[in-house]
Design an enzyme around this catalytic site. Sequence first.
Site, PDB file in Angstrom:
ATOM      1  N   ASN A 401       0.841  -1.194   0.000  1.00 28.57           N
ATOM      2  CA  ASN A 401       0.000   0.000   0.000  1.00 28.57           C
ATOM      3  C   ASN A 401       0.880   1.250   0.000  1.00 28.57           C
ATOM      4  OD1 ASN A 401      -2.788   1.341   0.573  1.00 28.57           O
ATOM      5  ND2 ASN A 401      -1.408   2.249   2.092  1.00 28.57           N
ATOM      6  N   GLU A 402       0.762   2.057  -1.056  1.00 30.64           N
ATOM      7  CA  GLU A 402       1.446   3.345  -1.165  1.00 30.64           C
ATOM      8  C   GLU A 402       2.933   3.232  -0.829  1.00 30.64           C
ATOM      9  OE1 GLU A 402      -0.728   6.240   1.106  1.00 30.64           O
ATOM     10  OE2 GLU A 402      -2.455   6.183  -0.241  1.00 30.64           O
ATOM     11  N   ASN A 469      -5.168   4.795  -4.691  1.00 34.04           N
ATOM     12  CA  ASN A 469      -5.644   5.599  -3.563  1.00 34.04           C
ATOM     13  C   ASN A 469      -5.623   7.049  -4.013  1.00 34.04           C
ATOM     14  OD1 ASN A 469      -5.458   3.137  -2.301  1.00 34.04           O
ATOM     15  ND2 ASN A 469      -3.755   3.688  -0.973  1.00 34.04           N
ATOM     16  N   TYR A 475      -5.969  16.209  -0.496  1.00 30.25           N
ATOM     17  CA  TYR A 475      -4.585  16.546  -0.180  1.00 30.25           C
ATOM     18  C   TYR A 475      -3.980  17.490  -1.220  1.00 30.25           C
ATOM     19  CZ  TYR A 475      -4.793  12.946   3.405  1.00 30.25           C
ATOM     20  OH  TYR A 475      -5.128  12.218   4.503  1.00 30.25           O
ATOM     21  N   TRP A 549     -12.550   5.409   1.775  1.00 29.39           N
ATOM     22  CA  TRP A 549     -11.678   5.460   2.942  1.00 29.39           C
ATOM     23  C   TRP A 549     -12.296   6.440   3.927  1.00 29.39           C
ATOM     24  CZ3 TRP A 549      -7.859   2.362   4.270  1.00 29.39           C
ATOM     25  CH2 TRP A 549      -7.062   2.730   5.356  1.00 29.39           C
ATOM     26  N   LYS A 569     -11.927  10.552   8.102  1.00 29.24           N
ATOM     27  CA  LYS A 569     -12.533  10.252   6.809  1.00 29.24           C
ATOM     28  C   LYS A 569     -13.635   9.206   6.883  1.00 29.24           C
ATOM     29  CE  LYS A 569      -8.458  11.528   4.132  1.00 29.24           C
ATOM     30  NZ  LYS A 569      -7.607  11.813   5.309  1.00 29.24           N
TER      31      LYS A 569
END
Length: 875
Positions: A401-402, A469, A475, A549, A569
């Site tokens: 993930n990321e 994502n 952001y 999310w 969130k």
Amino acid sequence: MLSKLFKAICLLFVAVFYTSFAFAQRTEISLNNDWHFSKDSSAKQSSVINLPHTWNKDDVMDDAPGYYRGPGWYHKTLTLNKSFKDKAIFLYFNGANQETDVYINGHKAGSHKGGYTRFCVEADQYLKIGVNDIAVKVDNSFNENIPPLTADFTFYGGIYRSVSLITTNKTHFALEHAANGVFVTTPDVSPSSASVKVTGEIDGSANDVQVITTVLNGTKTVAKATTSIKDGHFEHTLPAIGKPHLWSTDDPFLYSVKTQLINKTTGAILDEVVNPLGLRWFKFDGEKGFFLNGNPLKLVGTSRHQDFEGIGNAIPVNYNVHDVELIKQMGGNFLRVSHYPQDPKILETCDRLGILASVEIPIVNAITESEAFTETCKNMQVEMIRQNFNHPSVIIWAYMNEVLLRPKFSDDKPRQQQYFGHIKQLAQALDSLTRKEDPSRYTMIACHGDYNRYRQVGLVEIPQIIGWNLYNGWYGGKTEDFGKFLDSFHHDFPALPIMISEFGADADPRIRSLQPVRFDKSIEYAVDFNKVYLKAIEERPFVAAAAVWNLADFNSETRDETMPHINNKGLLTWDRKPKDTYFFYEANLIKQPFIKISNWLIRAAITDSLNQSVATQPLTVFSNAAKITLKVNGISINTQQVSDGMSTFNVAFKNGINKIEADAIINGKAYKDEAIIKFNLIPRQLQSAKQANLNINVLLGAKRFYTDKARNIWIPDQAYKPGSFGSIGGETYVMKGNGRQSYGTDRNIINTTDDPIYQTQQVRLQGYRFDVPPGKYEITLHFAELTTDKTKEALAYNLDNSTNKEASQERIFDVLINDKPLLQKFNVAAKYGSLTVGTEKTIVTVANKNGIKINFKAIKGEPILNAIQLKKISE
């Protein structure tokens, strides 16, 4: 005396029954109660606790940075009677974070690395009949060889899931990797026929034993097969099941597969396990999305973290069940179990309710370039797959993930390229391992929005599905960039299935706005954000799945923002209360009739200019009806069309209690929802105000409303208008170097849980006025110095901020009320400290029509004020 005798007889009966029957096969006994916990191995200062347990439930929410990451010791006395003799005995842990060592009677019986997969310790060789001492050391310290290394969630320590004692005969289905030893696959499924294959491993003597597998529809046998064991392994394909009842999200029908280990000579059952069976087939297609049983199905649901307010990760089992039920209630059909495997009840409930799932191991943000890290990751992946193999709800195994979010060696590009090569190598190894372990499911990597970087490193081409994502409009960027990103990626990789593995915007349930803007944390901005995203997802067939999310707010100790230590969130609050964003998805996803009034139930505003007995504000109703009729205090005000699952009405609220009714006709039947809204009506002309309970709470430098812990409603400030109230001069504070939000700061304010009161302010303020009539008033001034020399490293997900730093400013000023000094040579930072709450309160008696005049006189620097309250005490 009689009650004690009766209890003893009952215990004796249970013991005899247990000895005679329970150990004929596999048994599982809870060990959750009566442990002694301490951070000292000697346990001299221990406390008695029950499992699940974490030692971090409180320190993750205090103002002190960081939380305890280190060892903790659990001790328990375990007494075994003679019925345990000659049994295989295991200590089974559903989850302990993150490094665990298990000691039995002073001997190290086993250990485990990783905080989220289950593990099993073979214990019989260390146990004895009688009293045994169990000691478990759990350590959640940072370990560079155990993922996750960093992440936007809290790494709670402790034995935070249940522990049990499993007993079997010496010959039993293997518990290797804490799986149950039997693996069920469905090689061919169609509406007319389904085949079932069962494989497994045996521990102990395989002489004179066989395996019988029975597929059951309730109690009815629909298929059965018997096979012998070779080299501790067995496999058999059962007779085809004709016209199978297919498992689907709308009809999650489950068969069961009972697999028995039989002594051929005596016919005795040596071991038995039962697994769920859902007969379905599925595929992902790069152009057309996802198909279940040959039918296209858009997967929309949420991701999920496991912690809960006041409990941390140590949640009772039924909380896991409830979370999945909330996804189903919302109309969701998909769950991304993120960023780690979770309690067994999660996937059991997905099986039962018809929620398709992706499960992943916690390689988040970064890797360690070591063989030890790689081996830990591989072991985690195998544990995850084998432990959850038999769940029909699982369709994806994920493993990163990321991972390129904030890469190492940014100041050494050649070294960074080497690091990227190791990431790719690890991804390829895990993907190959996963396809070998389970070729029936898909593999997935979740990437953040830096498309070019993932492509250049070579990660995009490795998994069978790519997850993105995406937070365009949160952001950074704008919400309309979301659809553009999807189209661009699909153009470049048209054959690669795509899912939106994360998307969302913070929604602090205490914050509302009539002028929502990015990063104001208002519910309104979050609803608008999700509206744009859901529409873009639904319009694109190639987007196979999307996971909001997040299902619920969750703890991230390193976060500041409006609710420090919480990622807001979630569609639900940390304690699982629904926000308007949850209602939005209900209105758009569920098939049953739905109507729900927004939960903005405590409000305030200044009266309308033309009618000073009311204040007009928008009110949203969420529904899957075509039209909604709204009644306010018994009077129908309007009937409106519903668009995108919602309709917003302009409502004239009166002071006090307002009864709201929303009515709709759906499929010929009447449905309604009701709500009570408490409204604080603030007179536009204060001189004519008649309220004995006049109460005004104002946020300076803000465009949002806020409800504090005492359920007071705070309104945005206004420039002073004669006859009313407001600030004189000054400007809205904007934190320097912060590209996300248009006003205020997101730093944690010390000594309060009502951070939004203090995170905005007016600077260079000259004065403040309340043109109130004669009477006695309480004035409260709220201060917090928002500039500081203390540097806080921005978290990895805040891509437009490397640090949050603004040089501390020295401010010295006087505050006068009606020309009388209240504060002289006042220095907020000197008196209270930076980023710390300061409150000054006074009583003012107004004897004329001049009201209350507050003057700010600069001595050095710029006067500031964060918030102000006026409360009428008496005439």
